[in-house]
Design a protein around this motif. Structure first.
Motif, PDB file in Angstrom:
ATOM      1  N   ILE A 118       0.867  -1.182   0.000  1.00  0.00           N
ATOM      2  CA  ILE A 118       0.000   0.000   0.000  1.00  0.00           C
ATOM      3  C   ILE A 118       0.895   1.221   0.000  1.00  0.00           C
ATOM      4  CG2 ILE A 118      -1.687   1.345   1.320  1.00  0.00           C
ATOM      5  CD1 ILE A 118      -2.771  -1.256   2.416  1.00  0.00           C
ATOM      6  N   LYS A 119       0.866   1.946  -1.061  1.00  0.00           N
ATOM      7  CA  LYS A 119       1.635   3.175  -1.173  1.00  0.00           C
ATOM      8  C   LYS A 119       0.660   4.330  -1.350  1.00  0.00           C
ATOM      9  CE  LYS A 119       5.695   1.257  -1.006  1.00  0.00           C
ATOM     10  NZ  LYS A 119       6.577   1.436   0.158  1.00  0.00           N
ATOM     11  N   LEU A 120       0.623   5.196  -0.367  1.00  0.00           N
ATOM     12  CA  LEU A 120      -0.305   6.314  -0.444  1.00  0.00           C
ATOM     13  C   LEU A 120       0.272   7.388  -1.365  1.00  0.00           C
ATOM     14  CD1 LEU A 120      -2.999   7.297   0.828  1.00  0.00           C
ATOM     15  CD2 LEU A 120      -1.624   8.658   2.376  1.00  0.00           C
ATOM     16  N   THR A 121      -0.383   7.618  -2.480  1.00  0.00           N
ATOM     17  CA  THR A 121       0.048   8.660  -3.411  1.00  0.00           C
ATOM     18  C   THR A 121      -0.648   9.961  -3.042  1.00  0.00           C
ATOM     19  OG1 THR A 121       0.320   7.051  -5.183  1.00  0.00           O
ATOM     20  CG2 THR A 121       0.151   9.374  -5.827  1.00  0.00           C
ATOM     21  N   HIS A 122       0.118  10.976  -2.772  1.00  0.00           N
ATOM     22  CA  HIS A 122      -0.483  12.274  -2.464  1.00  0.00           C
ATOM     23  C   HIS A 122       0.402  13.386  -3.009  1.00  0.00           C
ATOM     24  CE1 HIS A 122       2.129  13.219   1.140  1.00  0.00           C
ATOM     25  NE2 HIS A 122       2.288  11.910   1.056  1.00  0.00           N
TER      26      HIS A 122
END
Length: 644
Positions: free
Chosen positions: A460-464
């Motif tokens: 899970i890589k949170l892209t922001h």
């Protein structure tokens, strides 16, 4: 000709035909002060008609004057039967007379007010005297007198409606007429926002909202310490500029030095003061982290008690039910809570030998201390890197002379795939651990701005993306400021060492983890429409559906003003906006405006507090018959509002 008659105050009644039914207490008190200052005389007679009872009269025009006189009578300053000069009109004309007085009158032009107040000031009248005489506030008087700093040519331009009052007031931060005229002439017409005028005249000045000014205690504290200030009486939010930047930085450094002394006393190898640093700055440093230690039973009991007291006081203050000392008390409680929480983190002795600290400021002007930083020349932090210096062996070799197990890469892949399958099914059946694992993975990319060698097994890589670059003035965005406040609040609770985050997450309650999940997930929301972003139509539609579910009220976060919106669209679009928001009749006023600046001012006044919002910032409502392109992406559909 209507004759003037004198009627006792206690014989005057409110006229039911008077169209104005409501008067503010402040307005009545202000007018009473003006009447008092003028020797209890009225500048304008009341208009009356005969009442229902003999000897009594209805006040058709002048209800506020009557109320102000009654207030003076209640205070004993005038008699209850104080003689009031009135003009009598026929009863059948009452409503028309009342309408004419309330609708046809026009407020005095601001420049005319300035000249009148200036003449009184030149005669020796004080600001309070002028305010009392004219039934207005001292702030209004000071603002009008401040127009004396503006070039006569610019005052004349305002009289001719070539600029808005916001633009005119922006020039009051300087008394250099030549500079004012140069700024007005050099700024493009489309870029003559009040904020840009202020910035141009302030030169290298620093706004009152800057964190350095806040840290010193505001412009007054900076000025008291010898700094030069350019005041802006018309800007309630900003207040002005600190002109002497060198002086400002020196004062900030001196005040930070006291905080740095306490940090130096802790025994760090080095301590440096940096009032303004970005989060990216810390990527150049290695890092040593504190160890987590529990509080003693007595300390934990004290922390629990203080936390309860803090929450109780915060509720009272929020409800405006706290006593005078509530704010000071809650600050002291907060300091004690912070001191106790600091005891839960202890650095190992070797950390002080190799690392140092930076003393800086938060965006809110508070002291922020980053400890455990390792300079590049002192070597990167080897605690996070582990003992393995980057070898490519699948397994570490056993000691010499001992038998060793060897696995092929294919077998390792097979076995670890089976391990992964087992982890997945077990995690699927344990909701609490799954929640902790997801929060842990998301927080690693949201909270920690440097690049620790800590990762999650979850893919899970949170892209922001940082959205501030898409805004013209991100500093003025209320939502950006609130998100930064939330970040700093959570930063006080989450471990500083990312290596400790996993264990910390496992010990949090489900409610706490859900709050963190919402905080982290919020960073991934992206509804920014950029040119040629056609591949995200579905995402933008979902953003509106998300807003509906959240019941977002965008008027809380955005207000269409001249600076934020109307100056950025063309005149035809301004007219279309007013037609949509206020109707065809109102749109005629924009159409009749001589210049765009006038149209901008008219539009801003018309939509204030109306709840109208530009289409791109609205939360669109989805109906059963709505097609995907209805969210604003149908390239063939007409658009009433176009950017200039």
């Amino acid at each position: 000709m209507t004759e003037t008659i004198t009627i006792p105050l206690n014989k005057l009644d409110l006229d039911p035909k008077n169209v104005r039914k409501t008067y503010s207490a402040e307005g009545i008190a202000a007018l009473a002060g003006s009447i008092r200052a003028d020797g209890y005389r009225l500048l304008q007679n009341l208009v009356v008609r005969k009442g229902d009872k003999k000897g009594r009269y209805f006040v058709t025009a002048g209800g506020r004057r009557r109320a102000a006189l009654n207030l003076l009578a209640e205070k004993g300053e005038i008699a209850k039967d104080f003689p009031v000069e009135c003009k009598e009109r026929a009863g059948e004309d009452a409503k028309a007379t009342s309408l004419a007085e309330n609708i046809l009158r026009e407020d005095m032009h601001p420049v005319d007010q300035y000249e009148a107040f200036r003449d009184l000031a030149d005669e020796g009248k004080s600001v309070p005297d002028i305010a009392a005489r004219f039934g207005t506030t001292e702030t209004i008087v000071r603002r009008r007198l401040a127009l004396g700093r503006v070039s006569p040519r610019l005052l004349e331009a305002y009289r001719n409606e070539d600029m808005t009052f916001d633009q005119l007031s922006a020039f009051t931060i300087s008394d250099d007429h030549e500079a004012q005229e140069r700024v007005w002439n050099e700024l493009p017409t489309w870029n003559r926002y009040a904020s840009n005028i202020r910035s141009a005249l302030a030169g290298e000045g620093v706004r009152a909202s800057d964190k350095r000014v806040k840290f010193l205690g505001g412009l007054d504290a900076y000025e008291a310490a010898g700094g030069t200030v350019k005041r802006d009486l018309f800007d309630d939010k900003e207040g002005g500029f600190a002109v002497d930047v060198v002086k400002l930085d020196a004062l900030v450094a001196a005040k930070l030095e006291s905080a740095a002394k306490a940090v130096k006393a802790e025994g760090w190898k080095w301590v440096e003061i940096m009032p303004d640093v970005s989060y990216d700055t810390f990527q150049a440093y290695g890092r040593r982290y504190p160890e987590q230690v529990p509080l003693s039973e007595a300390e934990q009991a004290e922390l629990d008690q203080l936390t309860a007291e803090y929450d109780e006081l915060a509720e009272l203050i929020e409800a405006e039910a706290g006593d005078e000392g509530a704010d000071g008390k809650i600050e002291e409680i907060d300091k004690r809570i912070t001191a106790l929480q600091d005891r839960t983190e202890i650095y190992a002795p070797e950390a002080f030998e190799i690392s140092g600290a930076i003393v800086t400021l938060t965006n809110y002007g508070d002291v922020r201390i980053e400890r455990g930083l390792v300079l590049p020349e002192d070597g990167r932090d080897d605690e996070a890197d582990g003992d393995d210096k980057g070898g490519n062996d699948v397994e570490k070799p056993q000691e010499v002379g001992q038998p060793k197990v060897t696995h092929s890469a294919a077998l390792v892949e097979d076995l670890t795939a089976q391990k992964t399958a087992a982890l997945r099914v077990e995690l699927a059946n344990n909701h609490d651990i799954a929640l902790a694992a997801v929060v842990h993975a998301m927080l690693l990319s949201v909270i920690y701005d440097y690049s620790p060698n800590v990762d999650s097994a979850l893919q899970i890589k949170l892209t922001h993306e940082r959205i501030e670059s898409s805004m013209k003035r991100s500093d003025d965005c209320r939502a950006v400021a609130e998100l930064e406040r939330l970040r700093e609040t959570w930063g006080d609770h989450i471990p500083g060492n990312p290596a400790d985050l996993w264990e910390w997450c496992l010990h949090q309650s489900r409610d706490e983890l859900l709050s963190l999940l919402a905080f982290a997930a919020a960073h991934s929301v992206n509804a920014v429409r950029k040119l040629h972003c056609y591949d995200r139509k579905g995402a933008f539609e979902h953003a509106d559906r998300l807003g509906q579910a959240l019941e977002v009220n965008m008027t809380k976060w955005f207000e269409p003003t001249g600076d934020s919106y109307f100056s950025h669209i063309n005149r035809q679009s301004i007219e279309a906006v007013i037609r949509e928001a206020k109707g065809d009749q109102a749109a005629l006023a924009v159409k009749a405006a001589g210049k765009k600046l006038e149209a901008v001012g008219i539009a801003e006044r018309m939509v204030v507090a109306s709840g109208w919002l530009p289409e791109p910032v609205r939360i669109s409502v989805r109906t059963a018959n709505t097609e995907r392109d209805d969210a604003g992406f149908n390239e063939d559909a007409p658009r009433p509002v176009a950017a200039e």
